[in-house]
Design a protein around this motif. Sequence first.
Motif, PDB file in Angstrom:
ATOM      1  N   PHE A  24       0.694  -1.341   0.133  1.00  0.00           N
ATOM      2  CA  PHE A  24       0.044   0.010   0.057  1.00  0.00           C
ATOM      3  C   PHE A  24       0.801   0.994   0.157  1.00  0.00           C
ATOM      4  CE2 PHE A  24      -2.994  -2.791   2.489  1.00  0.00           C
ATOM      5  CZ  PHE A  24      -3.709  -3.369   1.335  1.00  0.00           C
ATOM      6  N   THR A  25       0.434   2.097  -0.766  1.00  0.00           N
ATOM      7  CA  THR A  25       1.157   3.446  -0.625  1.00  0.00           C
ATOM      8  C   THR A  25       0.873   4.494   0.715  1.00  0.00           C
ATOM      9  OG1 THR A  25      -0.840   4.894  -1.643  1.00  0.00           O
ATOM     10  CG2 THR A  25       0.819   3.893  -3.223  1.00  0.00           C
ATOM     11  N   ILE A  26       1.519   5.286   1.007  1.00  0.00           N
ATOM     12  CA  ILE A  26       1.213   5.903   2.246  1.00  0.00           C
ATOM     13  C   ILE A  26       0.015   6.570   2.310  1.00  0.00           C
ATOM     14  CG2 ILE A  26       2.301   8.000   3.642  1.00  0.00           C
ATOM     15  CD1 ILE A  26       3.970   5.520   4.086  1.00  0.00           C
ATOM     16  N   ALA A  27      -0.542   7.175   1.139  1.00  0.00           N
ATOM     17  CA  ALA A  27      -1.768   7.677   1.137  1.00  0.00           C
ATOM     18  C   ALA A  27      -2.610   6.816   1.622  1.00  0.00           C
ATOM     19  CB  ALA A  27      -2.155   8.447  -0.190  1.00  0.00           C
ATOM     20  N   VAL A  28      -2.760   5.450   0.971  1.00  0.00           N
ATOM     21  CA  VAL A  28      -3.826   4.341   1.122  1.00  0.00           C
ATOM     22  C   VAL A  28      -3.742   4.089   2.702  1.00  0.00           C
ATOM     23  CG1 VAL A  28      -4.404   2.109   0.754  1.00  0.00           C
ATOM     24  CG2 VAL A  28      -3.742   3.614  -1.153  1.00  0.00           C
ATOM     25  N   VAL A  29      -2.285   3.817   3.325  1.00  0.00           N
ATOM     26  CA  VAL A  29      -2.333   3.647   4.707  1.00  0.00           C
ATOM     27  C   VAL A  29      -2.837   4.455   5.452  1.00  0.00           C
ATOM     28  CG1 VAL A  29      -0.400   3.187   6.357  1.00  0.00           C
ATOM     29  CG2 VAL A  29      -0.322   2.133   4.219  1.00  0.00           C
TER      30      VAL A  29
ATOM     31  N   VAL B 194      20.093   0.751  10.715  1.00  0.00           N
ATOM     32  CA  VAL B 194      20.597   2.064  10.490  1.00  0.00           C
ATOM     33  C   VAL B 194      19.784   2.715   9.325  1.00  0.00           C
ATOM     34  CG1 VAL B 194      22.813   3.361   9.722  1.00  0.00           C
ATOM     35  CG2 VAL B 194      23.056   1.426  11.415  1.00  0.00           C
ATOM     36  N   LEU B 195      19.636   2.021   8.242  1.00  0.00           N
ATOM     37  CA  LEU B 195      18.697   2.485   7.255  1.00  0.00           C
ATOM     38  C   LEU B 195      17.362   2.683   7.824  1.00  0.00           C
ATOM     39  CD1 LEU B 195      19.696  -0.091   4.307  1.00  0.00           C
ATOM     40  CD2 LEU B 195      20.124   2.450   4.611  1.00  0.00           C
ATOM     41  N   ASP B 196      16.697   1.999   8.548  1.00  0.00           N
ATOM     42  CA  ASP B 196      15.594   2.257   9.269  1.00  0.00           C
ATOM     43  C   ASP B 196      15.597   3.612   9.913  1.00  0.00           C
ATOM     44  OD1 ASP B 196      12.679   1.766   9.553  1.00  0.00           O
ATOM     45  OD2 ASP B 196      12.935   1.059  11.453  1.00  0.00           O
ATOM     46  N   LEU B 197      16.550   3.851  10.860  1.00  0.00           N
ATOM     47  CA  LEU B 197      16.777   4.965  11.493  1.00  0.00           C
ATOM     48  C   LEU B 197      16.912   6.504  10.461  1.00  0.00           C
ATOM     49  CD1 LEU B 197      19.436   4.193  13.816  1.00  0.00           C
ATOM     50  CD2 LEU B 197      17.065   4.977  14.575  1.00  0.00           C
ATOM     51  N   ILE B 198      17.455   6.282   9.365  1.00  0.00           N
ATOM     52  CA  ILE B 198      17.532   7.263   8.205  1.00  0.00           C
ATOM     53  C   ILE B 198      16.117   7.461   7.858  1.00  0.00           C
ATOM     54  CG2 ILE B 198      18.554   7.882   6.369  1.00  0.00           C
ATOM     55  CD1 ILE B 198      20.938   6.650   6.972  1.00  0.00           C
ATOM     56  N   TRP B 199      15.539   6.315   7.197  1.00  0.00           N
ATOM     57  CA  TRP B 199      14.264   6.472   6.680  1.00  0.00           C
ATOM     58  C   TRP B 199      12.976   6.889   7.448  1.00  0.00           C
ATOM     59  CZ3 TRP B 199      14.706   0.838   4.529  1.00  0.00           C
ATOM     60  CH2 TRP B 199      15.747   0.869   3.379  1.00  0.00           C
ATOM     61  N   THR B 200      12.919   6.578   8.894  1.00  0.00           N
ATOM     62  CA  THR B 200      11.897   7.130   9.716  1.00  0.00           C
ATOM     63  C   THR B 200      12.232   8.367  10.046  1.00  0.00           C
ATOM     64  OG1 THR B 200      11.924   4.684  10.636  1.00  0.00           O
ATOM     65  CG2 THR B 200      10.771   6.281  11.664  1.00  0.00           C
ATOM     66  N   SER B 201      13.498   8.876  10.073  1.00  0.00           N
ATOM     67  CA  SER B 201      13.617  10.375  10.562  1.00  0.00           C
ATOM     68  C   SER B 201      13.177  11.256   9.526  1.00  0.00           C
ATOM     69  CB  SER B 201      14.972  10.411  11.038  1.00  0.00           C
ATOM     70  OG  SER B 201      15.814  10.436   9.452  1.00  0.00           O
ATOM     71  N   GLN B 202      12.888  10.618   8.317  1.00  0.00           N
ATOM     72  CA  GLN B 202      12.545  11.559   7.354  1.00  0.00           C
ATOM     73  C   GLN B 202      11.067  11.260   6.857  1.00  0.00           C
ATOM     74  OE1 GLN B 202      15.028  10.348   3.966  1.00  0.00           O
ATOM     75  NE2 GLN B 202      16.926  11.185   5.022  1.00  0.00           N
ATOM     76  N   GLN B 203      10.319  10.459   7.927  1.00  0.00           N
ATOM     77  CA  GLN B 203       8.969  10.207   7.532  1.00  0.00           C
ATOM     78  C   GLN B 203       8.082  11.439   7.867  1.00  0.00           C
ATOM     79  OE1 GLN B 203       6.329   8.920   6.017  1.00  0.00           O
ATOM     80  NE2 GLN B 203       6.673   6.924   7.089  1.00  0.00           N
ATOM     81  N   PHE B 204       7.257  11.956   6.575  1.00  0.00           N
ATOM     82  CA  PHE B 204       6.742  13.341   6.722  1.00  0.00           C
ATOM     83  C   PHE B 204       4.998  12.948   6.141  1.00  0.00           C
ATOM     84  CE2 PHE B 204       4.741  16.666   4.283  1.00  0.00           C
ATOM     85  CZ  PHE B 204       4.622  17.614   5.301  1.00  0.00           C
TER      86      PHE B 204
ATOM     87  N   GLU C  97       4.287  16.222  16.762  1.00  0.00           N
ATOM     88  CA  GLU C  97       5.055  16.966  15.914  1.00  0.00           C
ATOM     89  C   GLU C  97       6.446  16.231  15.660  1.00  0.00           C
ATOM     90  OE1 GLU C  97       4.699  19.272  13.741  1.00  0.00           O
ATOM     91  OE2 GLU C  97       4.553  21.007  14.884  1.00  0.00           O
ATOM     92  N   MET C  98       6.868  16.262  14.440  1.00  0.00           N
ATOM     93  CA  MET C  98       8.234  15.597  14.047  1.00  0.00           C
ATOM     94  C   MET C  98       9.092  16.616  13.599  1.00  0.00           C
ATOM     95  SD  MET C  98       7.610  12.347  15.039  1.00  0.00           S
ATOM     96  CE  MET C  98       6.338  11.382  15.328  1.00  0.00           C
ATOM     97  N   LEU C  99      10.243  16.227  13.495  1.00  0.00           N
ATOM     98  CA  LEU C  99      11.210  17.334  12.789  1.00  0.00           C
ATOM     99  C   LEU C  99      10.845  17.590  11.467  1.00  0.00           C
ATOM    100  CD1 LEU C  99      14.827  16.097  14.154  1.00  0.00           C
ATOM    101  CD2 LEU C  99      13.507  18.195  14.778  1.00  0.00           C
ATOM    102  N   SER C 100      10.403  16.812  10.756  1.00  0.00           N
ATOM    103  CA  SER C 100      10.025  16.772   9.253  1.00  0.00           C
ATOM    104  C   SER C 100       8.793  17.909   9.131  1.00  0.00           C
ATOM    105  CB  SER C 100       9.635  15.534   8.504  1.00  0.00           C
ATOM    106  OG  SER C 100       8.704  14.905   9.320  1.00  0.00           O
TER     107      SER C 100
END
Length: 294
Positions: free
Chosen positions: A119-124, A224-234, A250-253
């Motif tokens: 599923f895409t993020i929009a569908v999720v 480590v990859l999950d740390l990077i990807w999740t920190s960019q979750q917007f 509220e997240m940094l993004s």
Amino acid sequence: MPWARRVSRQLVPWGYLTPTIVLLIVLMVVPIVMVISYSFKDNVIVERNPVLVGFANYTQILTDPNFRTAIKNTAIFILGSMGAHLVLGLAFAMMLNSPLLGPLTRSVFRVLYILPWLFTIAVVAVLWRLMLDPAGVVNYVLEQLHLIDGQVDWLAGPTTALWAVLFINIWSGYPFFMISILAGLQGIPTDLYEAAAVDGAGPWHTFWNVTIPQLRPILVSMAVLDLIWTSQQFALIWMTTGGGPLNSTEMLSTYVYKQAFSSYEFGLASAAAVIVLLLTMLLAIFYVRQQRER
């Protein structure tokens, strides 16, 4: 002339690399340099002649309570997602790799478990907004099981919203870990398990002394990859809660986005983005060093 041929041979590799170098400069170096320069100016973009303010934007960002809340929420969101992704991914991968399951059962479970990743993020976001609605199926099931008393607005409650979006992110992300770890499990030589059985090792000792050490490079890389990807979750945060209620998600993004496109404080947004860039670079350096050690 010999020297001319020698120079031309040395320039041939640079000729092949030139298009890639130009793209890197245009698409990466120039935007990053522009954001860094914006972070030292006030009223940038919205004013023709922005004022140079030095580190004032960084001081204002670092003393903003909302920024500290965003850092705390992002840390909870990242660490919770990474830990759950690893545990769930490893558990489901070991189940799918078990010889106790028949081929048909294993195929059915693989399809079911991988569905959230398709599923895409929009569908999720839309799916879980409907399911977590006060009149949605989640409240109905929990009420039938007598786990809650009354309807709970999971995404609108200041005490429940962060955990709700964390659960959604875990649900949508664990299949990628499951697939990667399953590939690692299938690459472990059976000789190691046979040797452990000859030595009298039980399932628990085999798991800790054979399976985990063999999976360690994959687990560390994925973490480590999950740390990077999740920190960019917007997108997920913005489409479910928008960073609210009361900054509880509220997240940094979302913080950077609001500073830029809601408050039009592009200087503050650039300063916050540079801080996020520096934090992400630390993770990237750790990832590269870990890959070199392999």
